[in-house]
Write a protein that holds these residues in place. Sequence first.
Motif, PDB file in Angstrom:
ATOM      1  N   TYR A  36      -3.027   2.263  -2.651  1.00 36.18           N
ATOM      2  CA  TYR A  36      -2.224   2.132  -3.871  1.00 36.18           C
ATOM      3  C   TYR A  36      -2.944   1.273  -4.918  1.00 36.18           C
ATOM      4  CZ  TYR A  36       1.849   1.911  -6.842  1.00 36.18           C
ATOM      5  OH  TYR A  36       2.704   2.047  -7.912  1.00 36.18           O
ATOM      6  N   TRP A  50     -10.051  -0.641  -6.300  1.00 35.76           N
ATOM      7  CA  TRP A  50     -10.060   0.116  -7.555  1.00 35.76           C
ATOM      8  C   TRP A  50     -11.047  -0.473  -8.557  1.00 35.76           C
ATOM      9  CZ3 TRP A  50      -8.416   4.832  -7.844  1.00 35.76           C
ATOM     10  CH2 TRP A  50      -7.439   5.271  -6.944  1.00 35.76           C
ATOM     11  N   VAL A  68      -7.117  11.245  -5.570  1.00 39.29           N
ATOM     12  CA  VAL A  68      -5.958  10.359  -5.652  1.00 39.29           C
ATOM     13  C   VAL A  68      -4.770  11.019  -4.957  1.00 39.29           C
ATOM     14  CG1 VAL A  68      -6.673   9.082  -7.690  1.00 39.29           C
ATOM     15  CG2 VAL A  68      -5.479  11.237  -7.973  1.00 39.29           C
ATOM     16  N   PRO A  70      -0.819   9.865  -4.541  1.00 42.01           N
ATOM     17  CA  PRO A  70       0.303   8.941  -4.680  1.00 42.01           C
ATOM     18  C   PRO A  70       1.341   9.033  -3.547  1.00 42.01           C
ATOM     19  CG  PRO A  70      -0.142  10.054  -6.752  1.00 42.01           C
ATOM     20  CD  PRO A  70      -0.951  10.746  -5.698  1.00 42.01           C
ATOM     21  N   ASP A  79       3.760   7.852 -11.742  1.00 43.68           N
ATOM     22  CA  ASP A  79       3.562   6.463 -11.359  1.00 43.68           C
ATOM     23  C   ASP A  79       2.598   5.872 -12.392  1.00 43.68           C
ATOM     24  OD1 ASP A  79       2.396   4.082 -10.263  1.00 43.68           O
ATOM     25  OD2 ASP A  79       3.097   4.682  -8.277  1.00 43.68           O
ATOM     26  N   TYR A  81       0.873   3.252 -12.529  1.00 45.84           N
ATOM     27  CA  TYR A  81      -0.353   2.656 -12.019  1.00 45.84           C
ATOM     28  C   TYR A  81      -1.383   3.741 -11.661  1.00 45.84           C
ATOM     29  CZ  TYR A  81       2.125  -1.745 -12.014  1.00 45.84           C
ATOM     30  OH  TYR A  81       2.832  -2.854 -12.412  1.00 45.84           O
ATOM     31  N   TYR A  82      -0.890   4.862 -11.159  1.00 44.98           N
ATOM     32  CA  TYR A  82      -1.817   5.971 -10.931  1.00 44.98           C
ATOM     33  C   TYR A  82      -2.300   6.546 -12.259  1.00 44.98           C
ATOM     34  CZ  TYR A  82      -1.780   6.295  -5.882  1.00 44.98           C
ATOM     35  OH  TYR A  82      -1.990   6.034  -4.553  1.00 44.98           O
ATOM     36  N   TYR A 123       0.048  14.270 -14.317  1.00 43.24           N
ATOM     37  CA  TYR A 123      -1.242  13.601 -14.515  1.00 43.24           C
ATOM     38  C   TYR A 123      -2.242  14.602 -15.117  1.00 43.24           C
ATOM     39  CZ  TYR A 123       1.013  10.453 -11.195  1.00 43.24           C
ATOM     40  OH  TYR A 123       1.903   9.619 -10.555  1.00 43.24           O
TER      41      TYR A 123
END
Length: 318
Positions: A36, A50, A68, A70, A79, A81-82, A123
């Motif tokens: 995460y 990261w 990636v 999630p 999300d 942060y993603y 995304y």
Amino acid sequence: MALILISTIVDAPVSTTFTSVLGNSSRKIIVPAYFYPSLWNTGSMEYYYWAKLFDVANRLGPQLIVIVNPFNGPGDMVDPYYSKVIEELIARRAIVLGYVYTKWAQRPIEEVLGDVDTWFTLYPGVAGIFVDEVSPEGSETVVNYYQAVTSKVKSRNGLVVCNPGTPVRNPASYNEVCDMVIVFEDGLTEYMRNRDIVREAIKSVKNPGVILEGVLEDPDSALSILEEDGVKVVYVYHKFYSYNELSIHIDSLVKWVAQPSSNNAEKTSALLASPYLLMGITVALSLFLALILRSVDEARTPRSTGKVLVNLSHRLRV
């Protein structure tokens, strides 16, 4: 310091032709980044992972492929942060793939296609899909299943990376539906036990990749073996089965990508393609031909035997 680390980006164009990137001969790292993005917690290992990937992306650009994941897929909502880590990686020209599993072609195709759509909707920066748990069977039914997945991804101008994790039957069919095939995902001992079979798989699919697991030390030896077998897309991981950490060998992988290839066939091909070498060969052949023609002309030209005898006599007297 944390904000500087996360936001330091090398100036470069963001757009990349991903298929052409995979089609070239440069080495690449493919990272299953299933941890995460805890970007708010600068003391966490996830933050370090990261930040490290951003640094690697700065150095390698499109030679870094990051998967990636999630929520065993895209999840149902964005999300943030993603979104942030995907944005950061893309800004550094890395290739980002979204994870979708298929249960060896047993998962309902509607669910798989739904995940593909969700990835590109939530995304939109992802370059394509990492299709996991791909059946290696190669039957008409299996190939049609993955053709449907590919058609959906290609409708979004995406890249398709297939992961059977083992050599596939009927590789020509997989070449039609996959831009890249992960032909092996297991430990080095298993790789060596089945090396001949894996080598054939490497030769038979386009853009073959290998993920080695459980390599605790000496990653350079493992990388040398993969290079010898013609693999250009790799990940060498220190654990088995779980990718919830970044490989402890990431620096060795970066070094391997950056160094010149020791593959003799590749070196020979590059050497023969050099315009300077071709120019040198042309000049050498021209000189050689000129010498031959001169020798022929001299052989045809009558010589004065008397002069030769006089010179010889002079030399004998001396």
